[in-house]
Design a protein around this motif. Structure first.
Motif, PDB file in Angstrom:
ATOM      1  N   SER A  87       0.854  -1.189   0.000  1.00  0.00           N
ATOM      2  CA  SER A  87       0.000   0.000   0.000  1.00  0.00           C
ATOM      3  C   SER A  87       0.892   1.242   0.000  1.00  0.00           C
ATOM      4  O   SER A  87       2.103   1.149   0.248  1.00  0.00           O
ATOM      5  N   ARG A  88       0.287   2.383  -0.270  1.00  0.00           N
ATOM      6  CA  ARG A  88       1.050   3.620  -0.315  1.00  0.00           C
ATOM      7  C   ARG A  88       1.597   4.008   1.053  1.00  0.00           C
ATOM      8  O   ARG A  88       2.618   4.699   1.153  1.00  0.00           O
ATOM      9  N   LYS A  89       0.944   3.591   2.122  1.00  0.00           N
ATOM     10  CA  LYS A  89       1.412   3.937   3.459  1.00  0.00           C
ATOM     11  C   LYS A  89       2.695   3.207   3.826  1.00  0.00           C
ATOM     12  O   LYS A  89       3.412   3.633   4.740  1.00  0.00           O
ATOM     13  N   ASP A  90       3.006   2.120   3.108  1.00  0.00           N
ATOM     14  CA  ASP A  90       4.214   1.360   3.397  1.00  0.00           C
ATOM     15  C   ASP A  90       5.443   1.901   2.674  1.00  0.00           C
ATOM     16  O   ASP A  90       6.538   1.346   2.821  1.00  0.00           O
ATOM     17  N   VAL A  91       5.290   2.957   1.901  1.00  0.00           N
ATOM     18  CA  VAL A  91       6.428   3.528   1.170  1.00  0.00           C
ATOM     19  C   VAL A  91       7.338   4.248   2.159  1.00  0.00           C
ATOM     20  O   VAL A  91       6.883   5.055   2.973  1.00  0.00           O
ATOM     21  N   GLY A  92       8.648   3.962   2.092  1.00  0.00           N
ATOM     22  CA  GLY A  92       9.603   4.614   2.974  1.00  0.00           C
ATOM     23  C   GLY A  92      10.003   5.988   2.471  1.00  0.00           C
ATOM     24  O   GLY A  92       9.845   6.328   1.292  1.00  0.00           O
ATOM     25  N   LEU A  93      10.527   6.780   3.386  1.00  0.00           N
ATOM     26  CA  LEU A  93      10.943   8.138   3.020  1.00  0.00           C
ATOM     27  C   LEU A  93      12.109   8.116   2.042  1.00  0.00           C
ATOM     28  O   LEU A  93      12.263   9.049   1.253  1.00  0.00           O
ATOM     29  N   ARG A  94      12.924   7.079   2.072  1.00  0.00           N
ATOM     30  CA  ARG A  94      14.079   7.009   1.169  1.00  0.00           C
ATOM     31  C   ARG A  94      13.665   6.959  -0.295  1.00  0.00           C
ATOM     32  O   ARG A  94      14.367   7.479  -1.170  1.00  0.00           O
ATOM     33  N   THR A  95      12.536   6.341  -0.593  1.00  0.00           N
ATOM     34  CA  THR A  95      12.018   6.309  -1.961  1.00  0.00           C
ATOM     35  C   THR A  95      10.925   7.343  -2.195  1.00  0.00           C
ATOM     36  O   THR A  95      10.687   7.748  -3.334  1.00  0.00           O
ATOM     37  N   LEU A  96      10.264   7.776  -1.126  1.00  0.00           N
ATOM     38  CA  LEU A  96       9.170   8.728  -1.297  1.00  0.00           C
ATOM     39  C   LEU A  96       9.669  10.128  -1.636  1.00  0.00           C
ATOM     40  O   LEU A  96       9.067  10.818  -2.468  1.00  0.00           O
ATOM     41  N   VAL A  97      10.768  10.553  -1.028  1.00  0.00           N
ATOM     42  CA  VAL A  97      11.247  11.927  -1.253  1.00  0.00           C
ATOM     43  C   VAL A  97      11.661  12.149  -2.703  1.00  0.00           C
ATOM     44  O   VAL A  97      11.210  13.115  -3.340  1.00  0.00           O
ATOM     45  N   PRO A  98      12.514  11.321  -3.318  1.00  0.00           N
ATOM     46  CA  PRO A  98      12.822  11.565  -4.742  1.00  0.00           C
ATOM     47  C   PRO A  98      11.617  11.387  -5.653  1.00  0.00           C
ATOM     48  O   PRO A  98      11.501  12.088  -6.668  1.00  0.00           O
TER      49      PRO A  98
END
Length: 295
Positions: free
Chosen positions: A212-223
């Motif tokens: 799900s989208r809530k499981d996305v980490g900040l390391r991949t979400l920021v770029p």
């Protein structure tokens, strides 16, 4: 004997008397100095030597046992020293966190807020008008900063209530405060990030696709969020460029038909582009479009 001869004899007698007096005085002073020098000095030495010579050194003292150090504030010695109270934020930790945040503040501002899209759109608008230095960079950056604060206002309030206030009150540790404050920011970035960019960065990182989208980490979400912001900024920039490009084409065609080949078309089209931008209230339209893209 003449008067002149008598005067010479009298002057010579005076000179001889003065010489005799000087010789007698010199003999008397020489005898006085000889008597002073001949006086024995051995009688004065015994009284002066004891005062000048140092006393004989005494034998070495026996070693003494050092005294026990006194406990602070009159308490018992050997007590425990507590550096910080559990549950209360340490001032050293607060200073370190503050310096760290100040060091990475530009990256946070550029990568995790709406600043990227806003400043790119404003820069493309300036290029479309044809004025590369007007408005100046300070004006564009300042306007983008305040518009970003306006867009990020609800998110900043949520971060403050979730993590900053509990940490300052001592109800959370630093790690708990960071985790709690990152939740509203993560929700903002997920809301404005496309699935394609998330999949691209997850694949580039070599991680499994999140369920799900809530499981996305900040390391991949920021770029992924930055790529989505750049895509949206370029789309808005294309829409802004089209009417000014039409003005440039019309002015160039008119100048070519009149035979004014040596006259730069940009010099003639700039007043018309400025007039068009003012008539349609361009700044209000751009700001409304930018703010509307986040709601």
């Amino acid at each position: 004997m003449t008067a002149r001869a008598r005067a010479v004899l009298a002057f010579a007698a005076l000179l001889v008397g003065a010489a005799l007096l000087l010789a007698a005085a010199g003999a008397a002073s020489a005898s006085a100095q000889a008597s002073i020098t001949a006086r024995p000095i051995a009688s004065a030495l015994p009284a002066a030597l004891p005062a000048a010579l140092p006393a004989a050194p005494s034998g070495p003292n026996s070693p003494q046992v050092p005294a026990e150090p006194a406990a602070p504030n009159g308490g018992a010695s050997g007590g425990d020293v507590t550096l910080s109270v559990p549950g209360q934020p340490s001032q050293v930790v607060q200073i370190i966190v503050l310096v760290t945040v100040l060091g990475v503040a530009p990256a946070i501002l550029l990568m995790m807020t709406s600043f990227t899209k806003i400043v790119v759109v404003l820069s493309l608008t300036r290029s479309a008008i044809g004025t590369p230095t007007i408005p100046p960079n300070q004006v564009l950056v300042g306007l983008a900063l305040f518009l970003s604060l306006f867009v990020m206002g609800p998110t900043i309030d949520a971060m403050n209530n979730a993590g900053v206030k509990p940490y300052m009150d001592g109800r959370m540790t630093s790690s708990q405060a960071i985790s709690a404050a990152s939740v509203p920011l993560k929700e903002f970035m997920l809301k404005h990030t496309r699935d394609e960019e998330v999949a691209l960065m997850t694949k580039a990182a070599g991680e499994p696709m999140p369920t799900s989208r809530k499981d996305v980490g900040l390391r991949t979400l920021v770029p992924a969020f930055v790529l989505s912001e750049l895509r949206g900024a370029f789309i808005i920039g294309f829409v802004i460029f089209v009417p000014f490009l039409v003005v440039d084409i019309v002015v160039s065609a008119i100048l070519m038909s009149l035979g004014m080949v040596m006259l730069p078309p940009s010099l003639i089209s700039m007043p018309f582009k400025l007039l068009l931008f003012v008539l349609v209230d361009g700044w209000s339209l751009i700001v409304t479009t930018l703010l509307g893209s986040y709601h």
